[in-house]
Write an enzyme that holds these catalytic residues in place. Sequence first.
Site, PDB file in Angstrom:
ATOM      1  N   ASP A  13       0.948  -1.264  -0.070  1.00 48.24           N
ATOM      2  CA  ASP A  13       0.081  -0.051  -0.235  1.00 48.24           C
ATOM      3  C   ASP A  13       0.926   1.121  -0.073  1.00 48.24           C
ATOM      4  OD1 ASP A  13      -2.313   1.839   0.576  1.00 48.24           O
ATOM      5  OD2 ASP A  13      -3.397   0.015   1.008  1.00 48.24           O
TER       6      ASP A  13
ATOM      7  N   HIS B 269      -3.684   6.060   3.205  1.00 47.10           N
ATOM      8  CA  HIS B 269      -4.392   4.875   2.685  1.00 47.10           C
ATOM      9  C   HIS B 269      -3.960   3.472   3.563  1.00 47.10           C
ATOM     10  CE1 HIS B 269      -5.497   2.111  -0.521  1.00 47.10           C
ATOM     11  NE2 HIS B 269      -6.687   3.048  -0.719  1.00 47.10           N
TER      12      HIS B 269
ATOM     13  N   SER C  32     -10.982  -0.192  -1.675  1.00 51.68           N
ATOM     14  CA  SER C  32      -9.730  -0.320  -0.783  1.00 51.68           C
ATOM     15  C   SER C  32      -9.937  -0.598   0.566  1.00 51.68           C
ATOM     16  CB  SER C  32      -9.112   1.075  -0.753  1.00 51.68           C
ATOM     17  OG  SER C  32      -8.498   1.506  -1.965  1.00 51.68           O
TER      18      SER C  32
END
Length: 738
Positions: free
Chosen positions: A145, A200, A525
């Site tokens: 990620d 994220h 996600s």
Amino acid sequence: MAKGAASFSLFSCLFALFLISSVSAVTDDPQDKQVYVVYMGSLPSRVEYTPMSHHTSILQEVTGESSIGGRLVRSYKRSFNGFAARLTEAERERVAEMEGVVSVFPNKNYKIQTTRSWDFMGLKEGKNTKRNLAVESDTIVGVIDTGIWPESESFSDKGFGPPPKKWKGVCSGGKNFTCNNKLIGARDYTGGGVRDSIGHGTHTASIATGNAVADISFFGIGNGTVRGAVPASRIAAYNVCLRKGCTSEAILSAFDDAIADGVDLITLSIDGYTFPFEQEPTAIGAFHAMAKGILTVNSADNSGPTPGLISSVAPWIFSVGASTTNRGFVNKVVLGNGKTLVGKSVNAFDLKGKKYPLVYGKSAALPTCDTESAKQCLERCLDESLVKGNILVCDNYDGLKIAHSMGAVASIFVNPEDYAAVHVLPFSALSQDDFASLVSYINSTKSPEAAVLTTETIFNQTAPKVVSFSARGPNAIASDILKPDITAPGVEILSAYPPVASLIPPYKKENDTRHVNYTVLAGTSIACPHVAGAAAYVKTFHPEWSPSMIKSAIMTTAWLMNATGTGFASTEFSYGAGHVDPVAAVNPGLVYESTKSDHIAFLCGMNLNATALKLISGEAITCTEKILQRNLNYPSMSAKITGNNSSFTITFIRTVTNVGAPNSTYKSKVLAGHESKLSVKVSPSVLSMKSVNEKQSFTVTVSGSNLNPKLPSSANLIWFDGTHKVRSPIVVYTDGYK
Ligand SMILES: *[C@@H]1O[C@H](CO)[C@@H](O)[C@H](O)[C@H]1NC(C)=O
Ligand SMILES: *[C@@H]1O[C@H](CO)[C@@H](O)[C@H](O)[C@H]1NC(C)=O
Ligand SMILES: *[C@@H]1O[C@H](CO)[C@@H](O)[C@H](O)[C@H]1NC(C)=O
Ligand SMILES: *[C@@H]1O[C@H](CO)[C@@H](O)[C@H](O)[C@H]1NC(C)=O
Ligand SMILES: *[C@@H]1O[C@H](CO)[C@@H](O)[C@H](O)[C@H]1NC(C)=O
Ligand SMILES: *[C@@H]1O[C@H](CO)[C@@H](O)[C@H](O)[C@H]1NC(C)=O
Ligand SMILES: *[C@@H]1O[C@H](CO)[C@@H](O)[C@H](O)[C@H]1NC(C)=O
Ligand SMILES: *[C@@H]1O[C@H](CO)[C@@H](O)[C@H](O)[C@H]1NC(C)=O
Ligand SMILES: *[C@@H]1O[C@H](CO)[C@@H](O)[C@H](O)[C@H]1NC(C)=O
Ligand SMILES: *[C@@H]1O[C@H](CO)[C@@H](O)[C@H](O)[C@H]1NC(C)=O
Ligand SMILES: *[C@@H]1O[C@H](CO)[C@@H](O)[C@H](O)[C@H]1NC(C)=O
């Protein structure tokens, strides 16, 4: 409305906004060189083989330069063989011809796409959930990620012993980055270090594996314990993304390392292209992972609800769609006439119930702007002096940006989406109907005004429901493999976040100075690590299970979802087998297993040529066995029929493995689905399993005619032994949906 919806879809793909999503290759070199991935298949098993020097000599040969400084971007040398290098077009052609080179493809940019969600799906806190703590503590989840925020309490190692013995990774997160006994590994492929400034990666890692941290909220909103599915497990973070995107070569490298480092499972909330398997770094990396017993869980993509755009399509990947939970965030708008409208937003800005004048875009229009554009509050359309200090009302979500830059107190707009999000100023997103009544109030009132209140938490019985941005099937690459596989919570999820990251990614930090350790995000996600966490949880009870067994257990025990609502967008092409149920998945009764060689027979059946086969598997393959796509031993059954009105009969062959009790008798049952009636025959219709690990095969014959061309037709096969319900969706469709 259509226009509003189109721009709002960016809102749903929070991260797509600032990460390049263009399909074109990255051209990052002034001298017409670009980065190519030179893929060379599996590593030779010869001991004396040294990949690095082989890569260097190939590069020297094709470039004619003895010093290849700056050319070699990366060597893949641990789990498969290859390298990434800066090449001109002519050099690319030469290298493709060289011995040992399987394929050369351009480096591309990929998009990256609490925690009450675990309670929602039945994985309760503390003693209410059975845990195998010893194994959980030896479980390592690889998170590919944007990096991670190591100081987050979600990753603190209080109470953790040293890393599991099998761990072979390193902590090389860059300057000022320290691992601990929870966050045991870090690798960087971006040059920027593994410290996550985007947010994220921190968010996804903590959903899958974060510690339980009590009394967490977003400025009081969503207060509770934030936690991952397997809080005792370890994390290895692989950073493959910069703000502009995540490159193919970095993703491949991360797979190469994660597999060799000894992770048990990989979660990857990155997607973007619906390409043939041999052109997809995720499909290639995940194939190698599968071959080594490591499951890859991947987000479906945020390209919904348009049919057929799902990018996570390989059968050896676990593809996850996004849905709602029964906790919703709403906020009220109280009008001057006392009427209250209920909108959606994660609004922590407290205006103390004070009413401010309402200004509809069209009444603040500059003379140069037409009414339609003004209603949408388009850029350079409004008179700032009329907006400042008031509440700006717009037909379009993009109006929020204008409202903020023109100094509005708040903004209200139409919400074509089905979830709430965080923004830089107070706002409320109203349904079409509520927005119409707001406009009519403004239109009919001399000095319209309203108060925008802070967010409240509601219980929403209508859950789970797949959200509109979640990517839909059918599968554009393998038409008879149902995708996505499953759905999981993907909106309004509170999870860990770096205090330095912008809360609203396209906005720079200076536009929103709030610093938080936890925030609310949405996306497939966010759904992906929920399934990765569930898979890790299942694996703690069955450490010896292969990736396909874990995936089967989760799919066949999933909650049945209903194809109600908005037509195509809410069928199996949005939720696959249904909604993840981590606790039920621990005890599935039967599993559908597929090995590496089954997948190779599947690829051979798709008539891939030797080059493509070698690209995916890393090996030179002679196709000795070919199977039809629909006969891969998959936990769901799907087939595309040509010709709408012809009658058809298709057969699926399946084999189940008994992982429940010895001496179990399973009877088949067919549960009707939706649309055209399918006739389903199962043979044999009863399976008697004498022992554990016994395998038995059966066929499912599906016939029908006059299929609804616009929607998939479905049914469910259920094997039931009195305890376990082993359910597989059966989906038949035509190409008439287009
Ligand atoms: C290391 O990073 C943390 C978090 O950003 C910061 O608080 C600290 O000052 C940094 N230390 C050094 C020596 O840069
Ligand atoms: C969160 O809930 C806990 C317990 O219910 C309470 O003690 C705490 O004050 C709450 N925090 C916030 C920010 O609302
Ligand atoms: C606003 O009011 C005018 C007349 O007062 C009417 O013609 C118009 O249709 C109304 N517009 C809306 C959106 O309600
Ligand atoms: C409850 O969830 C459904 C399905 O997602 C949604 O359409 C509805 O707006 C939600 N209700 C509220 C009050 O938020
Ligand atoms: C962010 O702030 C800068 C200056 O403070 C301003 O020029 C810019 O328009 C703001 N950006 C947004 C998206 O509001
Ligand atoms: C965020 O976490 C840090 C420790 O990493 C702590 O010092 C800080 O107070 C926290 N901030 C908030 C807003 O809770
Ligand atoms: C689906 O419909 C059935 C029957 O109407 C109902 O029992 C079930 O709760 C529904 N499931 C969901 C997830 O809405
Ligand atoms: C193999 O298939 C790929 C695409 O699937 C194609 O680009 C390539 O030309 C084919 N190679 C041969 C030797 O046919
Ligand atoms: C099936 O029906 C759809 C829509 O009516 C049409 O577009 C498509 O061409 C048809 N396909 C065949 C094979 O007849
Ligand atoms: C299974 O059934 C067989 C024959 O009825 C019996 O001999 C055996 O003990 C049973 N096994 C178990 C574990 O119950
Ligand atoms: C095809 O089937 C559809 C739906 O059953 C029906 O409306 C249509 O008339 C049929 N067309 C032909 C040519 O039979």
